[in-house]
Design a protein around this motif. Structure first.
Motif, PDB file in Angstrom:
ATOM      1  N   GLU A   1     -48.044  46.919  12.861  1.00 16.88           N
ATOM      2  CA  GLU A   1     -46.839  46.272  13.351  1.00 16.88           C
ATOM      3  C   GLU A   1     -45.689  46.738  12.465  1.00 16.88           C
ATOM      4  O   GLU A   1     -45.790  46.707  11.239  1.00 16.88           O
ATOM      5  N   GLU A   2     -44.615  47.197  13.067  1.00 14.34           N
ATOM      6  CA  GLU A   2     -43.451  47.653  12.318  1.00 14.34           C
ATOM      7  C   GLU A   2     -42.252  46.792  12.692  1.00 14.34           C
ATOM      8  O   GLU A   2     -42.028  46.503  13.860  1.00 14.34           O
ATOM      9  N   ILE A   3     -41.521  46.396  11.684  1.00 17.18           N
ATOM     10  CA  ILE A   3     -40.366  45.542  11.937  1.00 17.18           C
ATOM     11  C   ILE A   3     -39.123  46.147  11.289  1.00 17.18           C
ATOM     12  O   ILE A   3     -39.213  46.995  10.400  1.00 17.18           O
ATOM     13  N   VAL A   4     -37.972  45.695  11.756  1.00 17.56           N
ATOM     14  CA  VAL A   4     -36.710  45.911  11.050  1.00 17.56           C
ATOM     15  C   VAL A   4     -36.090  44.531  10.878  1.00 17.56           C
ATOM     16  O   VAL A   4     -36.321  43.634  11.688  1.00 17.56           O
ATOM     17  N   THR A   5     -35.359  44.372   9.818  1.00 19.14           N
ATOM     18  CA  THR A   5     -34.735  43.081   9.575  1.00 19.14           C
ATOM     19  C   THR A   5     -33.499  42.915  10.454  1.00 19.14           C
ATOM     20  O   THR A   5     -32.842  43.886  10.812  1.00 19.14           O
ATOM     21  N   THR A   6     -33.205  41.653  10.782  1.00 13.88           N
ATOM     22  CA  THR A   6     -32.067  41.363  11.651  1.00 13.88           C
ATOM     23  C   THR A   6     -31.125  40.391  10.946  1.00 13.88           C
ATOM     24  O   THR A   6     -30.635  40.699   9.874  1.00 13.88           O
ATOM     25  N   LEU A   7     -30.936  39.231  11.475  1.00 18.77           N
ATOM     26  CA  LEU A   7     -29.956  38.284  10.957  1.00 18.77           C
ATOM     27  C   LEU A   7     -30.483  37.482   9.770  1.00 18.77           C
ATOM     28  O   LEU A   7     -31.631  37.060   9.755  1.00 18.77           O
ATOM     29  N   LYS A   8     -29.607  37.281   8.807  1.00 20.74           N
ATOM     30  CA  LYS A   8     -29.933  36.433   7.663  1.00 20.74           C
ATOM     31  C   LYS A   8     -29.576  34.989   8.007  1.00 20.74           C
ATOM     32  O   LYS A   8     -28.657  34.739   8.772  1.00 20.74           O
ATOM     33  N   LYS A   9     -30.289  34.060   7.414  1.00 14.45           N
ATOM     34  CA  LYS A   9     -30.054  32.638   7.636  1.00 14.45           C
ATOM     35  C   LYS A   9     -30.076  31.958   6.273  1.00 14.45           C
ATOM     36  O   LYS A   9     -31.050  32.067   5.537  1.00 14.45           O
ATOM     37  N   GLY A  10     -28.995  31.284   5.943  1.00 16.05           N
ATOM     38  CA  GLY A  10     -28.918  30.582   4.665  1.00 16.05           C
ATOM     39  C   GLY A  10     -28.904  29.087   4.886  1.00 16.05           C
ATOM     40  O   GLY A  10     -28.055  28.574   5.621  1.00 16.05           O
ATOM     41  N   THR A  11     -29.861  28.391   4.279  1.00 14.51           N
ATOM     42  CA  THR A  11     -29.941  26.939   4.348  1.00 14.51           C
ATOM     43  C   THR A  11     -30.035  26.404   2.929  1.00 14.51           C
ATOM     44  O   THR A  11     -30.864  26.862   2.141  1.00 14.51           O
ATOM     45  N   PHE A  12     -29.169  25.460   2.616  1.00  9.64           N
ATOM     46  CA  PHE A  12     -29.090  24.922   1.268  1.00  9.64           C
ATOM     47  C   PHE A  12     -29.171  23.404   1.359  1.00  9.64           C
ATOM     48  O   PHE A  12     -28.382  22.781   2.056  1.00  9.64           O
ATOM     49  N   ASN A  13     -30.126  22.826   0.668  1.00  8.76           N
ATOM     50  CA  ASN A  13     -30.349  21.378   0.715  1.00  8.76           C
ATOM     51  C   ASN A  13     -30.158  20.771  -0.666  1.00  8.76           C
ATOM     52  O   ASN A  13     -30.538  21.376  -1.671  1.00  8.76           O
ATOM     53  N   PHE A  14     -29.588  19.591  -0.695  1.00 13.67           N
ATOM     54  CA  PHE A  14     -29.576  18.838  -1.934  1.00 13.67           C
ATOM     55  C   PHE A  14     -29.569  17.355  -1.621  1.00 13.67           C
ATOM     56  O   PHE A  14     -29.213  16.929  -0.539  1.00 13.67           O
ATOM     57  N   GLU A  15     -30.012  16.599  -2.593  1.00 17.78           N
ATOM     58  CA  GLU A  15     -30.001  15.150  -2.494  1.00 17.78           C
ATOM     59  C   GLU A  15     -28.970  14.642  -3.493  1.00 17.78           C
ATOM     60  O   GLU A  15     -29.027  14.954  -4.677  1.00 17.78           O
ATOM     61  N   MET A  16     -28.020  13.883  -2.993  1.00 20.00           N
ATOM     62  CA  MET A  16     -26.960  13.350  -3.837  1.00 20.00           C
ATOM     63  C   MET A  16     -27.198  11.867  -4.068  1.00 20.00           C
ATOM     64  O   MET A  16     -27.398  11.113  -3.113  1.00 20.00           O
ATOM     65  N   ILE A  17     -27.209  11.468  -5.323  1.00 17.62           N
ATOM     66  CA  ILE A  17     -27.333  10.054  -5.665  1.00 17.62           C
ATOM     67  C   ILE A  17     -25.974   9.409  -5.439  1.00 17.62           C
ATOM     68  O   ILE A  17     -24.948   9.915  -5.904  1.00 17.62           O
ATOM     69  N   TYR A  18     -25.972   8.302  -4.725  1.00 15.23           N
ATOM     70  CA  TYR A  18     -24.708   7.640  -4.423  1.00 15.23           C
ATOM     71  C   TYR A  18     -24.175   6.903  -5.644  1.00 15.23           C
ATOM     72  O   TYR A  18     -24.884   6.150  -6.292  1.00 15.23           O
TER      73      TYR A  18
END
Length: 158
Positions: free
Chosen positions: A55-72
């Motif tokens: 199987e051969e692939i090429v890369t396509t779109l990048k996806k950036g997801t950033f999570n954090f938990e904020m103490i109130y």
């Protein structure tokens, strides 16, 4: 390897930019508990008979997801700004640094030379409230890279 060569999460910092990309004014998010950054890359299957069974692939779109938990914490102006961004669908530029980035991504503004920082404009796409009986109130945020004139980039504080 000296212990100073390693980074621990405690010493990492996240900021949001209240200025412009060219002239940033960074505000440190000090009430973050845990955080993770996930950059993934899509792929397109380019397999063909000449691949000889691979199987051969090429890369396509990048996806950036950033999570954090904020103490109130009552009176936290950064929390108020992020909550307002959720309601207004407003994007902010965020800076995810492995140390002090300063208020303008420079040593002159309080940053530490050599710190690596990822700059990315993101929309908040997830927000909820945790109100457990035995813990402080916290708010997990999910941010995704969004529309911007500036693609995410890695900078070194100098």
């Amino acid at each position: 390897m000296p212990a100073t060569d390693f980074k621990i999460g405690l010493n990492c910092n996240t900021y949001y930019n209240t200025g412009t990309y060219a002239s940033p004014t960074l505000v440190k998010l000090v009430n973050i508990k845990d955080e993770d950054l996930d950059i993934s890359v899509g792929e397109a299957d380019m397999s063909r008979r000449a691949s000889q069974g691979w199987e051969e692939i090429v890369t396509t779109l990048k996806k950036g997801t950033f999570n954090f938990e904020m103490i109130y914490k009552k009176g936290d102006t950064a929390f108020a700004a992020l909550f307002a961004a959720v309601l207004a669908n407003t994007a902010y530029e965020y800076v995810f640094a492995d140390g002090e980035a300063g208020t303008a991504l420079s040593v002159a503004s309080g940053g530490t030379a050599g710190v690596l920082a990822l700059r990315a404009t993101c929309y908040i796409t997830g927000f909820k409230s945790n109100r457990k009986l035995t813990d402080g109130v916290s708010y997990p945020f999910t941010r995704r890279v969004g529309d911007s004139d500036n693609n995410p980039s890695l900078v070194t504080i100098a």
